[in-house]
Design a protein around this motif. Structure first.
Motif, short mmCIF file in Angstrom:
data_model
loop_
_atom_site.label_atom_id
_atom_site.label_comp_id
_atom_site.label_asym_id
_atom_site.label_seq_id
_atom_site.Cartn_x
_atom_site.Cartn_y
_atom_site.Cartn_z
N MET A 41 0.78 -1.28 -0.05
CA MET A 41 0.09 0.18 -0.09
C MET A 41 0.88 1.38 -0.08
SD MET A 41 -3.26 -0.67 2.33
CE MET A 41 -4.63 -1.74 1.85
N SER A 43 1.29 4.93 -1.60
CA SER A 43 0.57 6.14 -2.53
C SER A 43 1.45 7.12 -2.82
CB SER A 43 -0.72 6.74 -1.45
OG SER A 43 -1.62 5.71 -1.30
N ASP A 52 -1.85 5.23 -6.62
CA ASP A 52 -1.74 4.04 -5.56
C ASP A 52 -0.76 2.97 -6.35
OD1 ASP A 52 -2.71 4.48 -2.90
OD2 ASP A 52 -4.55 4.83 -4.20
N ASN A 56 -5.98 -0.17 -4.90
CA ASN A 56 -6.34 1.49 -4.92
C ASN A 56 -7.77 1.36 -4.13
OD1 ASN A 56 -8.15 0.11 -6.70
ND2 ASN A 56 -6.97 0.92 -8.49
N SER A 57 -8.04 0.37 -3.66
CA SER A 57 -9.33 0.26 -2.90
C SER A 57 -9.69 -0.76 -2.06
CB SER A 57 -10.64 0.41 -4.06
OG SER A 57 -10.63 -0.72 -4.64
N SER A 214 -11.87 4.13 -0.56
CA SER A 214 -10.65 4.36 -0.62
C SER A 214 -10.40 5.87 0.16
CB SER A 214 -9.91 4.84 -2.04
OG SER A 214 -8.70 5.30 -1.99
N MET A 219 -4.42 4.95 -0.32
CA MET A 219 -4.88 3.85 0.32
C MET A 219 -3.65 3.91 1.48
SD MET A 219 -7.36 2.19 -0.13
CE MET A 219 -7.10 0.85 0.64
#
Length: 238
Positions: A41, A43, A52, A56-57, A214, A219
């Protein structure tokens, strides 16, 4: 004296485990080789854009996710996906058809023929394959659901996610949960029904019904917030 626990890796799994263990009174240390927590994770803000590099979610399938967001004070950072984004369309005979997500929509859709819909009634009576673990996605779907479901439901998904052909991919590797339904319950419909009852007992939500979310800054917001709560218990560049 509190038990000491050392966790290797400050990814989302390691940090969440450490956070929950700390709440139970354990003396936890997280060791991370990189210079920041987050693992996959990550970003990145670049040229006015947010990227990301990993997930991304996430899907809010269990109460723990909402609990973590609240405890970490991230409610104002959460962004939920627009429900319109859940719609998927399949092209058949030069016409776009919405992929049905309910029984009513399935019965009304022209994406599948009447024969294909009746074919589903046979699914609970289809036995397991002798090929077992080694069967392809195509063989699995044709045997249990029929050719049309392979062509107009599974094949587009496989092409979009794996950029591959269902004849060449293992169902146990690409769709382990689908394969597990047959192995554990003997069929997809029976398995889906029993799995839903089990999820209800665990207060879980199916992926199809779960909200996708998100964070405004990506994330990595979640692992960074967990690391902040853990403080000097997270050792980076170690």
């Amino acid at each position: 004296m509190n038990k000491k626990i050392t966790i290797l890796g400050a990814g989302i799994s390691g940090l969440t485990s450490a956070y929950l263990l700390q709440k139970k009174g354990f003396d936890v240390t997280v060791i991370e080789k990189n210079n920041q927590p987050g693992g996959a994770m990550e970003s990145v803000h670049e040229n006015g854009f947010l990227f990301d590099r990993g997930p991304n979610s996430l899907l809010e399938t269990v109460p723990l996710i909402g609990q973590l967001v609240t405890e970490l004070g991230l409610e104002s950072e959460v962004i939920y996906a627009n429900d319109e984004g859940n719609k998927r369309y399949i092209l058949r005979d030069n016409q776009l058809h919405a992929l049905p997500t309910s029984l009513k929509a399935f019965l009304q859709t022209k994406l599948f023929s009447t024969a294909a819909k009746f074919r589903l009634l046979k699914e609970p009576f289809v036995g397991r394959s002798d090929d077992g673990y080694y069967q392809s996605i195509a063989d699995f779907v044709k045997r249990r659901l029929g050719q049309e479901f392979l062509d107009y439901a599974i094949n587009p998904f496989v092409a979009g996610v794996y950029a591959g052909r269902p004849e060449k991919l293992s169902v146990a590797s690409a769709f382990p949960k689908l394969y597990a339904l047959e192995e554990k319950y003997g069929g997809l419909m029976i398995g889906a029904f029993k799995s839903a009852k089990e999820r209800k007992k665990r207060a879980e939500v199916s992926k199809q019904s779960a909200k996708m979310l998100s964070f405004r800054n990506g994330m990595q917001t979640l692992p960074l917030a967990l690391a902040k709560q853990l403080g000097n218990r997270v050792l980076t560049k170690s």
